[in-house]
Design a protein around this motif. Sequence first.
Motif, PDB file in Angstrom:
ATOM      1  N   MET A   1      36.333  49.319  25.601  1.00 14.76           N
ATOM      2  CA  MET A   1      36.590  48.719  26.892  1.00 14.76           C
ATOM      3  C   MET A   1      37.756  47.747  26.744  1.00 14.76           C
ATOM      4  O   MET A   1      37.881  47.057  25.745  1.00 14.76           O
ATOM      5  CB  MET A   1      35.348  47.993  27.403  1.00 14.76           C
ATOM      6  N   VAL A   2      38.586  47.678  27.765  1.00 12.77           N
ATOM      7  CA  VAL A   2      39.764  46.816  27.776  1.00 12.77           C
ATOM      8  C   VAL A   2      39.396  45.462  28.357  1.00 12.77           C
ATOM      9  O   VAL A   2      38.690  45.377  29.359  1.00 12.77           O
ATOM     10  CB  VAL A   2      40.884  47.460  28.633  1.00 12.77           C
ATOM     11  N   ASN A   3      39.870  44.404  27.735  1.00 10.30           N
ATOM     12  CA  ASN A   3      39.689  43.057  28.249  1.00 10.30           C
ATOM     13  C   ASN A   3      40.902  42.733  29.106  1.00 10.30           C
ATOM     14  O   ASN A   3      42.036  42.805  28.646  1.00 10.30           O
ATOM     15  CB  ASN A   3      39.563  42.066  27.084  1.00 10.30           C
ATOM     16  N   PHE A   4      40.676  42.408  30.386  1.00 13.05           N
ATOM     17  CA  PHE A   4      41.755  42.216  31.341  1.00 13.05           C
ATOM     18  C   PHE A   4      41.487  40.940  32.134  1.00 13.05           C
ATOM     19  O   PHE A   4      40.453  40.813  32.788  1.00 13.05           O
ATOM     20  CB  PHE A   4      41.788  43.440  32.271  1.00 13.05           C
ATOM     21  N   ASN A   5      42.403  39.991  32.052  1.00  9.73           N
ATOM     22  CA  ASN A   5      42.239  38.729  32.771  1.00  9.73           C
ATOM     23  C   ASN A   5      42.928  38.797  34.127  1.00  9.73           C
ATOM     24  O   ASN A   5      44.048  39.274  34.242  1.00  9.73           O
ATOM     25  CB  ASN A   5      42.834  37.571  31.963  1.00  9.73           C
ATOM     26  N   VAL A   6      42.234  38.297  35.132  1.00 10.52           N
ATOM     27  CA  VAL A   6      42.748  38.307  36.495  1.00 10.52           C
ATOM     28  C   VAL A   6      42.485  36.948  37.133  1.00 10.52           C
ATOM     29  O   VAL A   6      41.442  36.353  36.900  1.00 10.52           O
ATOM     30  CB  VAL A   6      42.033  39.425  37.303  1.00 10.52           C
ATOM     31  N   ARG A   7      43.438  36.469  37.935  1.00  8.28           N
ATOM     32  CA  ARG A   7      43.242  35.218  38.684  1.00  8.28           C
ATOM     33  C   ARG A   7      42.815  35.581  40.098  1.00  8.28           C
ATOM     34  O   ARG A   7      43.428  36.425  40.737  1.00  8.28           O
ATOM     35  CB  ARG A   7      44.529  34.413  38.721  1.00  8.28           C
ATOM     36  N   PHE A   8      41.739  34.947  40.571  1.00  8.16           N
ATOM     37  CA  PHE A   8      41.219  35.168  41.915  1.00  8.16           C
ATOM     38  C   PHE A   8      41.375  33.898  42.735  1.00  8.16           C
ATOM     39  O   PHE A   8      41.129  32.806  42.231  1.00  8.16           O
ATOM     40  CB  PHE A   8      39.706  35.467  41.869  1.00  8.16           C
ATOM     41  N   PRO A   9      41.715  34.035  44.011  1.00  5.70           N
ATOM     42  CA  PRO A   9      41.623  32.876  44.889  1.00  5.70           C
ATOM     43  C   PRO A   9      40.155  32.432  44.953  1.00  5.70           C
ATOM     44  O   PRO A   9      39.249  33.270  44.852  1.00  5.70           O
ATOM     45  CB  PRO A   9      42.093  33.394  46.254  1.00  5.70           C
ATOM     46  N   GLU A  10      39.926  31.137  45.135  1.00  2.14           N
ATOM     47  CA  GLU A  10      38.552  30.626  45.122  1.00  2.14           C
ATOM     48  C   GLU A  10      37.671  31.286  46.175  1.00  2.14           C
ATOM     49  O   GLU A  10      36.509  31.594  45.905  1.00  2.14           O
ATOM     50  CB  GLU A  10      38.554  29.111  45.314  1.00  2.14           C
ATOM     51  N   ASP A  11      38.219  31.530  47.372  1.00  5.28           N
ATOM     52  CA  ASP A  11      37.398  32.126  48.429  1.00  5.28           C
ATOM     53  C   ASP A  11      36.996  33.562  48.089  1.00  5.28           C
ATOM     54  O   ASP A  11      35.875  33.979  48.344  1.00  5.28           O
ATOM     55  CB  ASP A  11      38.095  32.060  49.786  1.00  5.28           C
ATOM     56  N   LEU A  12      37.892  34.323  47.474  1.00  2.96           N
ATOM     57  CA  LEU A  12      37.564  35.689  47.075  1.00  2.96           C
ATOM     58  C   LEU A  12      36.528  35.685  45.949  1.00  2.96           C
ATOM     59  O   LEU A  12      35.580  36.483  45.959  1.00  2.96           O
ATOM     60  CB  LEU A  12      38.821  36.446  46.643  1.00  2.96           C
TER      61      LEU A  12
END
Length: 68
Positions: A1-12
Amino acid sequence: MVNFNVRFPEDLHARVRTQAAADRRSINSEILYLIEVGLITIAADAGSPGSDPVNPAPRGGNPDSSPA
């Protein structure tokens, strides 16, 4: 499995966290599920009459807010 970092807006993030709790999944599992459902929907839409699978209609929001 690939480790993938993502930034989310707080509301999402809050919406995903709430949905994950309702579905009794981890946030990670909920995100994977939502991506899979979205990709299936896109594939189904690509086969509908009048659609252009090469140039699908743009989705709402910023097309790419990641740094170059």
